[in-house]
Design a protein around this motif. Structure first.
Motif, PDB file in Angstrom:
ATOM      1  N   SER A 245       6.314   3.154  10.378  1.00 19.49           N
ATOM      2  CA  SER A 245       5.231   3.748  11.186  1.00 19.49           C
ATOM      3  C   SER A 245       4.312   4.686  10.408  1.00 19.49           C
ATOM      4  O   SER A 245       3.134   4.807  10.736  1.00 19.49           O
ATOM      5  N   ASP A 246       4.856   5.361   9.375  1.00 19.17           N
ATOM      6  CA  ASP A 246       4.032   6.308   8.632  1.00 19.17           C
ATOM      7  C   ASP A 246       2.913   5.630   7.853  1.00 19.17           C
ATOM      8  O   ASP A 246       1.954   6.267   7.447  1.00 19.17           O
ATOM      9  N   TYR A 247       3.053   4.347   7.604  1.00 18.33           N
ATOM     10  CA  TYR A 247       2.105   3.667   6.716  1.00 18.33           C
ATOM     11  C   TYR A 247       1.114   2.788   7.465  1.00 18.33           C
ATOM     12  O   TYR A 247       0.315   2.099   6.847  1.00 18.33           O
ATOM     13  N   VAL A 248       1.211   2.764   8.809  1.00 12.87           N
ATOM     14  CA  VAL A 248       0.385   1.810   9.550  1.00 12.87           C
ATOM     15  C   VAL A 248      -0.092   2.414  10.867  1.00 12.87           C
ATOM     16  O   VAL A 248       0.625   3.192  11.490  1.00 12.87           O
ATOM     17  N   THR A 249      -1.326   2.082  11.241  1.00 16.39           N
ATOM     18  CA  THR A 249      -1.859   2.470  12.539  1.00 16.39           C
ATOM     19  C   THR A 249      -2.270   1.199  13.260  1.00 16.39           C
ATOM     20  O   THR A 249      -3.082   0.425  12.731  1.00 16.39           O
ATOM     21  N   VAL A 250      -1.676   0.968  14.435  1.00 20.50           N
ATOM     22  CA  VAL A 250      -1.997  -0.231  15.203  1.00 20.50           C
ATOM     23  C   VAL A 250      -2.884   0.172  16.375  1.00 20.50           C
ATOM     24  O   VAL A 250      -2.559   1.109  17.102  1.00 20.50           O
TER      25      VAL A 250
ATOM     26  N   VAL B  47       0.808  -1.236   0.000  1.00 20.89           N
ATOM     27  CA  VAL B  47       0.000   0.000   0.000  1.00 20.89           C
ATOM     28  C   VAL B  47       0.834   1.275   0.000  1.00 20.89           C
ATOM     29  O   VAL B  47       0.358   2.332  -0.396  1.00 20.89           O
ATOM     30  N   LYS B  48       2.074   1.221   0.508  1.00 19.88           N
ATOM     31  CA  LYS B  48       2.868   2.439   0.653  1.00 19.88           C
ATOM     32  C   LYS B  48       3.247   3.022  -0.713  1.00 19.88           C
ATOM     33  O   LYS B  48       3.293   2.266  -1.672  1.00 19.88           O
ATOM     34  N   PRO B  49       3.523   4.303  -0.836  1.00 19.45           N
ATOM     35  CA  PRO B  49       3.574   5.299   0.242  1.00 19.45           C
ATOM     36  C   PRO B  49       2.259   6.035   0.466  1.00 19.45           C
ATOM     37  O   PRO B  49       2.091   6.691   1.479  1.00 19.45           O
ATOM     38  N   THR B  50       1.299   5.902  -0.493  1.00 24.15           N
ATOM     39  CA  THR B  50       0.097   6.733  -0.414  1.00 24.15           C
ATOM     40  C   THR B  50      -1.062   6.044   0.290  1.00 24.15           C
ATOM     41  O   THR B  50      -2.030   6.688   0.662  1.00 24.15           O
ATOM     42  N   GLY B  51      -0.981   4.718   0.475  1.00 25.71           N
ATOM     43  CA  GLY B  51      -2.059   4.009   1.153  1.00 25.71           C
ATOM     44  C   GLY B  51      -1.777   3.876   2.640  1.00 25.71           C
ATOM     45  O   GLY B  51      -0.811   4.441   3.163  1.00 25.71           O
ATOM     46  N   HIS B  52      -2.635   3.114   3.334  1.00 26.51           N
ATOM     47  CA  HIS B  52      -2.438   2.962   4.768  1.00 26.51           C
ATOM     48  C   HIS B  52      -3.028   1.639   5.241  1.00 26.51           C
ATOM     49  O   HIS B  52      -4.031   1.170   4.714  1.00 26.51           O
ATOM     50  N   LEU B  53      -2.366   1.060   6.244  1.00 27.48           N
ATOM     51  CA  LEU B  53      -2.883  -0.150   6.881  1.00 27.48           C
ATOM     52  C   LEU B  53      -3.377   0.198   8.277  1.00 27.48           C
ATOM     53  O   LEU B  53      -2.639   0.805   9.071  1.00 27.48           O
ATOM     54  N   TYR B  54      -4.630  -0.141   8.556  1.00 24.88           N
ATOM     55  CA  TYR B  54      -5.170  -0.027   9.913  1.00 24.88           C
ATOM     56  C   TYR B  54      -5.280  -1.438  10.453  1.00 24.88           C
ATOM     57  O   TYR B  54      -6.018  -2.255   9.909  1.00 24.88           O
TER      58      TYR B  54
ATOM     59  N   VAL C 160      -0.060  -5.705  20.631  1.00 20.45           N
ATOM     60  CA  VAL C 160      -0.205  -4.409  19.970  1.00 20.45           C
ATOM     61  C   VAL C 160       1.048  -3.563  20.199  1.00 20.45           C
ATOM     62  O   VAL C 160       1.605  -2.973  19.269  1.00 20.45           O
ATOM     63  N   GLU C 161       1.522  -3.542  21.460  1.00 18.85           N
ATOM     64  CA  GLU C 161       2.692  -2.721  21.776  1.00 18.85           C
ATOM     65  C   GLU C 161       3.942  -3.235  21.072  1.00 18.85           C
ATOM     66  O   GLU C 161       4.731  -2.465  20.533  1.00 18.85           O
ATOM     67  N   LEU C 162       4.113  -4.570  21.089  1.00 18.88           N
ATOM     68  CA  LEU C 162       5.309  -5.150  20.470  1.00 18.88           C
ATOM     69  C   LEU C 162       5.351  -4.895  18.972  1.00 18.88           C
ATOM     70  O   LEU C 162       6.387  -4.528  18.415  1.00 18.88           O
ATOM     71  N   VAL C 163       4.205  -5.077  18.325  1.00 17.87           N
ATOM     72  CA  VAL C 163       4.207  -4.950  16.869  1.00 17.87           C
ATOM     73  C   VAL C 163       4.368  -3.478  16.477  1.00 17.87           C
ATOM     74  O   VAL C 163       5.019  -3.151  15.478  1.00 17.87           O
ATOM     75  N   ARG C 164       3.830  -2.576  17.291  1.00 18.90           N
ATOM     76  CA  ARG C 164       3.978  -1.139  17.022  1.00 18.90           C
ATOM     77  C   ARG C 164       5.462  -0.761  17.077  1.00 18.90           C
ATOM     78  O   ARG C 164       5.971  -0.015  16.238  1.00 18.90           O
ATOM     79  N   GLU C 165       6.150  -1.326  18.069  1.00 17.85           N
ATOM     80  CA  GLU C 165       7.581  -1.067  18.219  1.00 17.85           C
ATOM     81  C   GLU C 165       8.360  -1.615  17.019  1.00 17.85           C
ATOM     82  O   GLU C 165       9.271  -0.966  16.506  1.00 17.85           O
ATOM     83  N   GLU C 166       7.951  -2.801  16.571  1.00 17.89           N
ATOM     84  CA  GLU C 166       8.621  -3.390  15.398  1.00 17.89           C
ATOM     85  C   GLU C 166       8.442  -2.516  14.161  1.00 17.89           C
ATOM     86  O   GLU C 166       9.405  -2.274  13.433  1.00 17.89           O
ATOM     87  N   PHE C 167       7.211  -2.041  13.938  1.00  9.61           N
ATOM     88  CA  PHE C 167       6.970  -1.180  12.776  1.00  9.61           C
ATOM     89  C   PHE C 167       7.867   0.067  12.849  1.00  9.61           C
ATOM     90  O   PHE C 167       8.401   0.514  11.844  1.00  9.61           O
ATOM     91  N   ALA C 168       8.021   0.615  14.059  1.00  9.97           N
ATOM     92  CA  ALA C 168       8.872   1.803  14.222  1.00  9.97           C
ATOM     93  C   ALA C 168      10.324   1.457  13.909  1.00  9.97           C
ATOM     94  O   ALA C 168      11.002   2.170  13.171  1.00  9.97           O
ATOM     95  N   GLN C 169      10.791   0.330  14.452  1.00 14.19           N
ATOM     96  CA  GLN C 169      12.171  -0.099  14.187  1.00 14.19           C
ATOM     97  C   GLN C 169      12.402  -0.340  12.695  1.00 14.19           C
ATOM     98  O   GLN C 169      13.498  -0.158  12.194  1.00 14.19           O
ATOM     99  N   HIS C 170      11.362  -0.777  11.999  1.00  9.42           N
ATOM    100  CA  HIS C 170      11.506  -1.105  10.577  1.00  9.42           C
ATOM    101  C   HIS C 170      11.274   0.101   9.674  1.00  9.42           C
ATOM    102  O   HIS C 170      11.297  -0.033   8.452  1.00  9.42           O
ATOM    103  N   GLY C 171      10.973   1.259  10.283  1.00 11.36           N
ATOM    104  CA  GLY C 171      10.774   2.467   9.491  1.00 11.36           C
ATOM    105  C   GLY C 171       9.457   2.501   8.752  1.00 11.36           C
ATOM    106  O   GLY C 171       9.344   3.096   7.689  1.00 11.36           O
TER     107      GLY C 171
END
Lengths: 326, 396
Positions: A162-167, A133-140, A149-160
């Motif tokens: 976060s802009d494309y996903v809302t957990v 979906v990136k860069p213009t789409g989004h995953l909710y 939820v917390e662990l996966v949010r942290e992983e998305f941040a570590q993987h760069g």
């Protein structure tokens, strides 16, 4: 920060895939320090069967290059969603690449798509959805488990990513997907024990122009209940399938050839002398002795655009009326 | 203009029950759908996803017009009086239907109405009432399908095109089934960035269309589509109605001609500022043919390296990989599809010898669909076979 875009060189903080052999693949982080189990900062050293690797040494190395270990060598790869699926820490059962591939194609996901997923689980599918979906789409993505939820949010941040996903932490079966997603989604993916409870809520999140839905269930009883609900709500093109992948190992086999012609003549003592036994080389591809025989059933359906929805409900209804009572 | 409105010039998918057909919409055009000829004028200006009823055209038995329907007033359930317990008294003697073929085709041309035709068929069937409930339902479904008078107009998507081509003839897509296609897309790690290189010797444009779809609209990503002939196969590429900006990022070039350009004019695109200067000087010189411009565009991208190499060929893959792998950046993936396993085995051994590829895998899929009905859930009776995919990771 290594999941977005194609990279040439390992930067500090990158998640890196360490390849030793086809069955020994690990994900590590290119960082000098890491937290030990007790929460103390220690040097980040990864133990491999071929010796220890100081993860800080990876910084600056090109992706795709060879890494020398004390008792051998390995290669470093930039992570892809497929490699991540192979190496991620399991917190739940995960969805594997053959199913993931089918889900993305069947849900017609492309850059710009708005996708809703529940539950997030270990984030195996999420990474592939984000790439699509990136860069213009989004995953909710939603999960009812706080820690996950917390662990996966942290992983998305570590993987760069976060802009494309809302957990979010949410039980979508009881409380739906929230007002802010009303008529926003192009497609919805459900991996829930009771998908039929969440399916009615998907009517609120799918765009007025229509969309696609997928439900992943390991058991056929779940599939039956889901299909019944989908049909009642006016979904069309309801289709259930399974995809199983076999991986072959290519081998050259040497088969000895038996010469039995000498038996026709009388024994004179020369038959076996100085004769090399003939061997035929045969290239073959061997499937594994055992492999997964079932992952889950994938049920797909389309929600028609609003202007065609009521019609579809009456069509489905008529079909059910035609079928004899069960 | 509203994307959801059906316009003249659009490619549309006409769906009647499970049958789909791709059609380019012309003003005052007709479409043949099985034994019917259908006038499509009435769908222009309506919205995608709408359903239309086929209405008989007065004075022409074969010709039908379409009328938009918003509800189904005619749909009533067919009343089944009696059902049998099993089929012990049913014999297939070809005598159970009282209506003749002529009678039925007359019914069809009077008014195409699946409900009333099926009802007449049932009333004139000697055996219907002794069939079991399940086989009665099956009978109704089968007959309904034959005389179904509703069609739906869909916007083409990769999913619909892949399914349609494979159903029509797997050789249309070199045997690429939908699961094969889905995995080619994931293993190539294609996304809205980078440059991607495809050699495709005839998938009706399905592979380039699917890849271009994943590159997305308004992105910086490019696809170089190599083909062996004078013209590439384009059906799916044009059917997707991509915006010109996106379609332009798929550079279709002939394999031989682009490689000749790459090897023999290398210096011109090694140094981009020089080529710009040349263009200015060229002002008076006659304009280069389009294919040559495309070749140069492709070569400039090839020179920088590509982020995936995808090959689906009728030819043996070894020579193609040997030539094209030089463009693949280290640390990226090679994907080769073939309908048979043996060429990929050869390629596997070839890559193992070369030592610059690791993580080499050959996979195939078992895919089957299910009939899901209360008390009657089982795998579908027919299934298909897919092809083989080799994936490998290139070292630096």
């Amino acid at each position: 920060m290594s999941f977005d875009d194609y990279k040439a060189v390992i930067d500090e903080g990158d998640t890196v895939i360490l390849y030793l052999t086809i069955s020994q693949i690990y994900s590590i982080r290119a960082e000098a320090k890491t937290l030990s189990k007790k929460g103390v900062e220690v040097e980040n050293v990864f133990q491999t069967p071929y010796g220890a690797l100081k993860c800080a040494d990876l910084i600056g190395k090109p992706y795709g290059s060879k890494i020398t270990l004390s008792k051998g060598w390995g290669y470093v790869m930039q992570p892809t969603p497929e490699l991540w699926t192979q190496t991620l820490p399991h917190r739940t059962q995960i969805i594997y690449t053959p199913d993931i591939s089918m889900i993305i194609l069947q849900l017609e996901i492309a850059p710009g798509s708005i996708v809703v997923e529940s539950g997030t689980g270990s984030g195996s599918l999420s990474h592939a959805l984000i790439r699509a979906v990136k860069p213009t789409g989004h995953l909710y993505t939603f999960d009812f488990h706080k820690n996950r939820v917390e662990l996966v949010r942290e992983e998305f941040a570590q993987h760069g990513l976060s802009d494309y996903v809302t957990v979010s932490q949410r039980d979508v079966c009881s409380s739906g997907f929230g007002d802010e997603l009303e008529n926003k989604a192009d497609s919805v993916f459900l991996d829930l024990p009771h998908p039929w409870q969440a399916i009615p809520h998907t009517l609120n999140v799918i765009k007025e122009t229509g969309g696609r839905i997928c439900s992943f269930s390991p058991c056929i009883e779940q599939v039956q209940k889901s299909c019944e609900v989908l049909s009642k709500l006016g979904f069309q093109e309801i289709q259930t399938m399974e995809v199983l992948q076999t991986s072959y190992s290519v081998q050259t086999r040497k088969l000895p050839v038996l010469d039995l012609d000498f038996l026709k003549s009388e024994k004179d003592g020369t038959e076996t002398k100085g004769k090399e036994r003939e061997v035929v080389k045969c290239v073959t591809a061997v499937p594994p002795a055992s492999m997964p025989g079932h992952t889950g059933y994938l049920t797909f359906a389309s929600l028609p655009p609003v202007w065609a929805r009521s019609l579809q409900i009456s069509l489905n209804q008529a079909q059910e009326d035609n079928s004899p009572d069960l | 203009m509203d994307q959801n409105v059906i316009k003249v010039g659009d490619f549309v998918i006409v769906q009647r029950q499970g049958y789909t057909k791709l059609h380019k919409l012309k003003a005052h055009g007709t479409l043949s759908l099985g034994s019917f000829t259908v006038e499509l004028d009435n769908i222009v200006g309506e919205k995608y996803g709408a359903t239309f009823q086929m209405k008989n055209f007065p004075g022409n038995r074969k010709l039908f017009t379409l009328e938009k329907v918003d509800e189904m007033p005619g749909i009533t359930s067919i009343n089944i009086e009696k059902s049998g317990l099993d089929n012990r008294n049913i014999t297939d003697d070809g005598q159970s239907q009282n209506l003749t073929t002529e009678d039925i085709s007359k019914l069809k041309s009077e008014e195409l109405n699946s409900n009333s035709i099926v009802e007449k068929l049932i009333n004139n069937s000697k055996t219907f009432n002794s069939k079991t409930e399940y086989s009665q339902e099956k009978y109704i479904k089968k007959k309904e399908k034959k005389y179904f008078e509703y069609v739906q107009i869909r916007r083409p998507t990769i999913r619909l095109l892949a399914t349609m081509f494979y159903r029509q003839d797997p050789s249309k897509t070199l045997g690429i089934r939908i699961d094969d296609l889905s995995q080619i897309l994931t293993y190539s790690n294609i996304q809205s960035q980078g440059t991607h290189l495809l050699y495709d010797s005839g998938t009706s444009g399905l592979l380039p269309a699917a890849l271009l779809h994943q590159l997305g609209g308004g992105s910086p990503a490019h696809l170089i589509h190599l083909h062996p002939g004078n013209e590439c196969q384009k059906s799916a590429l044009v059917a997707m109605n991509f915006p010109p900006e996106q379609l332009n990022r798929c550079i279709n070039v002939n394999l031989y001609s682009v490689l000749r350009c790459y090897y023999q004019q290398k210096e011109t695109f090694d140094d981009p500022p020089a080529s710009k200067k040349m263009k200015i000087e060229e002002g008076a010189v006659p304009k280069k043919p389009n294919w040559q411009m495309e070749n140069e565009r492709a070569c400039q991208l090839l020179n920088k390296g590509v982020d995936s190499l995808i090959i689906a060929s009728k030819e043996h893959p070894n020579a193609l990989v040997s030539q094209l792998a030089q463009f693949l950046t280290g640390g990226r993936n090679l994907i080769v599809f073939n309908q048979s396993r043996e060429p990929l085995q050869d390629l596997y051994l070839h890559l193992k010898e070369k030592l610059d590829f690791i993580h080499i895998k050959i996979v195939t899929n078992f895919m089957r669909n299910y009939q899901v009905l209360a008390n009657r859930t089982h795998p579908e009776v027919n299934m298909t076979t897919g092809g083989y995919i080799l994936t490998a990771f290139k070292l630096k």
